[in-house]
Scaffold this motif. Structure first.
Motif, short mmCIF file in Angstrom:
data_model
loop_
_atom_site.label_atom_id
_atom_site.label_comp_id
_atom_site.label_asym_id
_atom_site.label_seq_id
_atom_site.Cartn_x
_atom_site.Cartn_y
_atom_site.Cartn_z
N ARG A 1 39.87 -17.42 41.94
CA ARG A 1 41.17 -17.51 42.59
C ARG A 1 42.09 -16.47 41.97
O ARG A 1 42.10 -16.31 40.75
N PHE B 1 38.81 -13.25 38.56
CA PHE B 1 38.43 -14.65 38.75
C PHE B 1 38.35 -15.02 40.22
O PHE B 1 38.77 -14.27 41.10
N LEU C 1 53.78 -13.45 42.73
CA LEU C 1 53.32 -14.61 43.47
C LEU C 1 53.82 -14.60 44.91
O LEU C 1 53.41 -15.42 45.73
N ALA D 1 41.23 -12.44 29.14
CA ALA D 1 40.25 -11.56 29.77
C ALA D 1 40.72 -10.12 29.80
O ALA D 1 39.92 -9.21 29.98
N LEU D 2 42.03 -9.90 29.61
CA LEU D 2 42.52 -8.53 29.56
C LEU D 2 42.49 -7.98 28.13
O LEU D 2 42.95 -6.88 27.87
N ASN E 1 44.83 -14.85 40.01
CA ASN E 1 45.66 -15.49 38.98
C ASN E 1 46.68 -14.53 38.38
O ASN E 1 46.67 -14.26 37.20
N PRO E 2 47.59 -14.00 39.21
CA PRO E 2 48.63 -13.14 38.64
C PRO E 2 49.56 -13.94 37.73
O PRO E 2 49.69 -15.15 37.90
N PHE E 3 50.14 -13.25 36.76
CA PHE E 3 51.13 -13.91 35.91
C PHE E 3 52.42 -14.09 36.69
O PHE E 3 52.73 -13.26 37.55
N ASP F 1 56.33 -21.50 41.82
CA ASP F 1 55.04 -21.31 42.48
C ASP F 1 53.85 -21.41 41.54
O ASP F 1 52.73 -21.20 41.95
N LEU F 2 54.11 -21.74 40.29
CA LEU F 2 53.00 -21.80 39.33
C LEU F 2 51.95 -22.81 39.73
O LEU F 2 50.77 -22.64 39.48
N ALA G 1 43.48 -15.35 32.21
CA ALA G 1 43.82 -14.01 32.68
C ALA G 1 44.23 -13.13 31.51
O ALA G 1 43.80 -11.98 31.40
N ALA H 1 43.09 -5.48 35.98
CA ALA H 1 41.90 -5.36 35.14
C ALA H 1 41.51 -3.89 34.96
O ALA H 1 41.10 -3.47 33.88
N ARG I 1 44.33 -20.96 34.06
CA ARG I 1 43.93 -19.65 34.57
C ARG I 1 44.85 -18.53 34.10
O ARG I 1 44.47 -17.37 34.10
N LEU I 2 46.09 -18.89 33.67
CA LEU I 2 46.95 -17.85 33.12
C LEU I 2 46.50 -17.44 31.72
O LEU I 2 46.50 -16.27 31.36
N VAL J 1 52.55 -15.06 27.42
CA VAL J 1 52.29 -15.84 28.63
C VAL J 1 52.73 -17.29 28.49
O VAL J 1 53.52 -17.80 29.28
N MET K 1 37.49 -8.78 33.79
CA MET K 1 37.05 -9.90 34.61
C MET K 1 38.05 -10.22 35.71
O MET K 1 39.27 -10.17 35.51
#
Ligand SMILES: Nc1ncnc2c1ncn2[C@@H]1O[C@H](COP(=O)(O)OP(=O)(O)OP(=O)(O)O)[C@@H](O)[C@H]1O
Ligand SMILES: [Mg+2]
Lengths: 411, 251
Positions: B93, B91, B146, A286-287, B95-97, A407-408, A283, B161, A279-280, A298, B89
């Protein structure tokens, strides 16, 4: 029932392993430090009136082994039965004269004229002295062990071997980490799951099973003889026929080590990259990030703990290898360090001394006997400390990162 | 009425299996369209077709056309990064970095325009303001993203976004992982955003669709069964399946 005994077996194996590890570490530390504490100089009165002075090298229930002197690299020994001895003493004023070429002379009383020697050639130490003199003596021994100049027979201080080993390992890291990350990135991110990539992955994994000395042979056959000769013809033609790169040296040795450690680095890095949650990536994409922006901004940052683990594994593995290095540049004696204070600072073509080789050399040398074995342990201790220091830095860095990426979670 | 986005006969095959088929939908500029349907009917897949995140799945073929501002994405050869900058987009859940709140919102800006520090500050603040999170995080910009609550994280990734000024925003069940209060906030946010952006909202929550969406599309087994103004669709469904779904007969 079976579960119980399996548990005991596993526990026993673990205990055995830890025990063996503790034993080895203790032996290395004890013997290594003992090597730096010179033995006492004994004055012995024998039956029949004979008097013997010597450094006590070994003592058993029944016997003493003494070093009497070293003349022109030839040590003379004497073995005595305990029963022969009438009186034994270790006079405080006794001294040991040590020449830079390895000659050793002993004197029971250093205040006498006989002991007055040219201070240019002879360094003086007091093996039996207590108090500050004892400390001084220990300090002196440690300094000699590290800093004394190396002699062509490979004896002498290990400082230059230590520096060379460090440079070699660092250079290996500089080579293997980008290469390993590159291969891992390709496998984890770019390669499609085809038969070819599966074969590639298998090959990398199997490289880990190739005996190290084979890597050494490869380095000698291909790197030194083929690439090295070619390089010499292109760049160093004026020095021919004396070889520059067509002989073992720092560059080839670190390349061989880099290839040797590549599998562990690739596997550790690939696992690290795969553990970065999907999902990272999504993310980032998607940006509007491109694939490579996603990798750089990332994936690699998130995989940093794994990359440091790869570094640790590589350093541990590389520092343990001696056999392949013997073929591509490790020598018993090198007059010059592979690094210097003038440009180009690192001399990639120079052969170099290596702590591991030194250990091997000392432990198998017949001349030094017990003395040499202790020195080998001391060398091993220094090598161990070097690896620990390098890894300590990486582990500290990983700890800081771990707190951040804890926390990943899972992909 | 201009169309921000339009699909014509959109289809998706994953390893020869048809996931979506013949979906033609119009998304008027500044509207909210809800996409509803039973689990597995292809809602997420449909959203991913719109910004081409489908390319991450192995063995996919995407059929049909997607028009962004009247331009065929595929035929015009628009690079995917550009498409995705214009079609954002969010999501299911959050999903921050890993990294700070600030860096999360600045991520897209740093990719595309590389603005100076003060402009970046302004735009990060504006994006966070727009999702109503500023009061809560203004003192926590340098904290780990987080460490925020899930609801805050979801609004943060919406801000992330929005920061790159997309034309269309895709929201894939944005409140399904959140508590009721956070859900209401997201819904309020969607209503606020809709004049500036074109929103496509996938949701499992029929009431939510009725509350916030101007139009609703009902997907069933990878096909578009019904598409109408929400009021019409929820009061007077044309198909039996639609009626069964919105009255909660399956799920
Ligand atoms: N990562 C994937 N790779 C391949 N196929 C997928 C993937 N994710 C989903 N699919 C397929 O696409 C089809 C539609 O799934 P999708 O996730 O779009 O449904 P959905 O309507 O979003 O369901 P839900 O409401 O449960 O989220 C499913 O049959 C699934 O097998
Ligand atoms: Mg879904």
């Amino acid at each position: 029932m079976i579960g119980r005994s399996l548990e005991r077996l596993a526990g026993g194996a673990l205990a055995l392993l830890l025990g063996a590890f503790a034993l080895i570490t203790a032996a290395v530390v004890y013997q290594g430090i003992a090597a730096l504490v010179p033995p006492p100089l004994l004055q012995l009165q024998l039956h029949g009136g004979e008097q013997v002075n010597g450094l006590l090298l070994r003592e058993t229930e029944t016997e003493l082994e003494l070093l009497l002197e070293v003349r022109a690299a030839k040590p003379s020994w004497r073995r005595l039965q305990r029963s022969q001895i009438v009186h034994r003493s270790a006079p405080e004023s006794a001294c040991l004269l040590h020449a830079s070429d390895g000659r050793i002379r002993l004197h029971v009383d250093c205040t006498t004229a006989a002991a007055a020697a040219d201070p240019e050639t002879w360094t003086r130490s007091y093996p039996n002295a207590g108090g500050t003199l004892a400390l001084q003596r220990w300090w002196q021994a440690a300094r000699d062990f590290l800093l004394a100049p190396v002699r062509p027979d490979g004896q002498g201080g290990i400082g230059s071997a230590l520096v060379s080993t460090l440079v070699l390992v660092l250079l290996m890291t500089v080579l293997v980490v980008p290469l390993g990350i590159g291969v891992a990135l390709y496998l984890a991110e770019y390669a499609q799951d085809t038969r070819l990539t599966r074969a590639l992955r298998l090959t990398v994994a199997n490289l880990a099973a190739v005996p190290p000395v084979v890597f050494g042979l490869f380095g000698l056959g291909l790197l030194v003889h083929v690439f090295g000769s070619q390089l010499d013809q292109w760049l160093f033609a004026e020095r021919l026929p004396s070889p520059t790169f067509a002989t073992g040296g720092l560059l080839w040795a670190s390349l061989v080590l880099a290839l040797l450690t590549l599998p562990v680095v690739v596997v550790a890095c690939e696992q690290g990259l795969q553990r970065v949650p999907m999902r990272l990536r999504e993310a980032s994409l998607a940006l509007g990030a491109t694939r490579s922006e996603t990798v750089l901004r990332v994936l690699l940052p998130a995989a940093r703990p794994a990359l440091l683990t790869a570094f640790i594994l590589a350093v541990a593995r590389a520092s343990a290898e001696v056999a392949p290095l013997l073929l591509v540049g490790a020598v018993r004696y090198a007059a010059r360090l592979p690094v210097s204070s003038e440009a180009p600072f690192v001399h990639l073509e120079r052969p170099f001394m290596h702590l591991g080789y030194r250990v091997l050399d000392l432990a198998t040398s017949s001349a030094g006997g017990h003395f040499a074995l202790q020195q080998a342990f001391a060398c091993a201790l220094v090598l161990l400390l070097l690896v620990l220091a390098l890894n300590g830095a990486a582990i500290a860095a990983r700890f800081r990162l771990r707190a951040r990426y804890r926390d990943l979670g899972t992909p | 009425m201009t169309l921000a986005l339009q699909t014509i006969e959109l289809g998706l095959k994953v390893a020869k299996r048809t996931v979506l088929e013949g979906i033609s939908l119009d998304f008027p500029t500044g509207s909210v369209t809800a996409v509803i349907g039973p689990s597995g009917c292809g809602k997420t897949s449909f959203l991913r077709c719109l910004n081409r995140l489908t390319e991450l799945w192995p063995q996919v073929t995407q059929l049909g056309q997607v028009l962004l501002g009247g331009v065929d994405v595929q035929r015009s050869g628009m690079p995917y990064p550009e498409l995705r900058r214009r079609v954002g987009m969010v999501f299911q859940r959050p999903n921050p970095f890993p990294g700070t709140v600030y860096d999360n919102v600045a991520y897209g800006l740093r990719l595309h325009q590389r603005p100076g520090r003060s402009e970046l500050d302004d735009r990060v603040e504006a994006a966070i303001q727009r999702v109503g999170l500023w009061a809560e995080v203004r003192d926590r910009l340098d904290e780990d993203a987080l460490a925020l609550s899930l609801g805050q994280q979801q609004r943060l990734v919406i801000a992330r976004a929005l920061a790159v000024e997309p034309e269309v925003l895709l929201l894939d069940e944005p409140s399904s992982a959140l508590d009721p209060i956070s859900t209401l906030r997201i819904e309020a946010l969607i209503t606020e955003l809709k004049n500036r952006y074109t929103l496509i909202l996938v949701t499992h929550n029929v009431q939510q669709a009725a509350r916030v969406a101007d139009y609703t599309a009902f997907l069933y087994g990878g096909q578009l069964l019904e598409h109408a103004e929400s009021v019409r669709l929820f009061t007077n469904p044309q198909r039996q399946e639609t009626e069964d779904y919105i009255t909660g007969r399956y799920g």
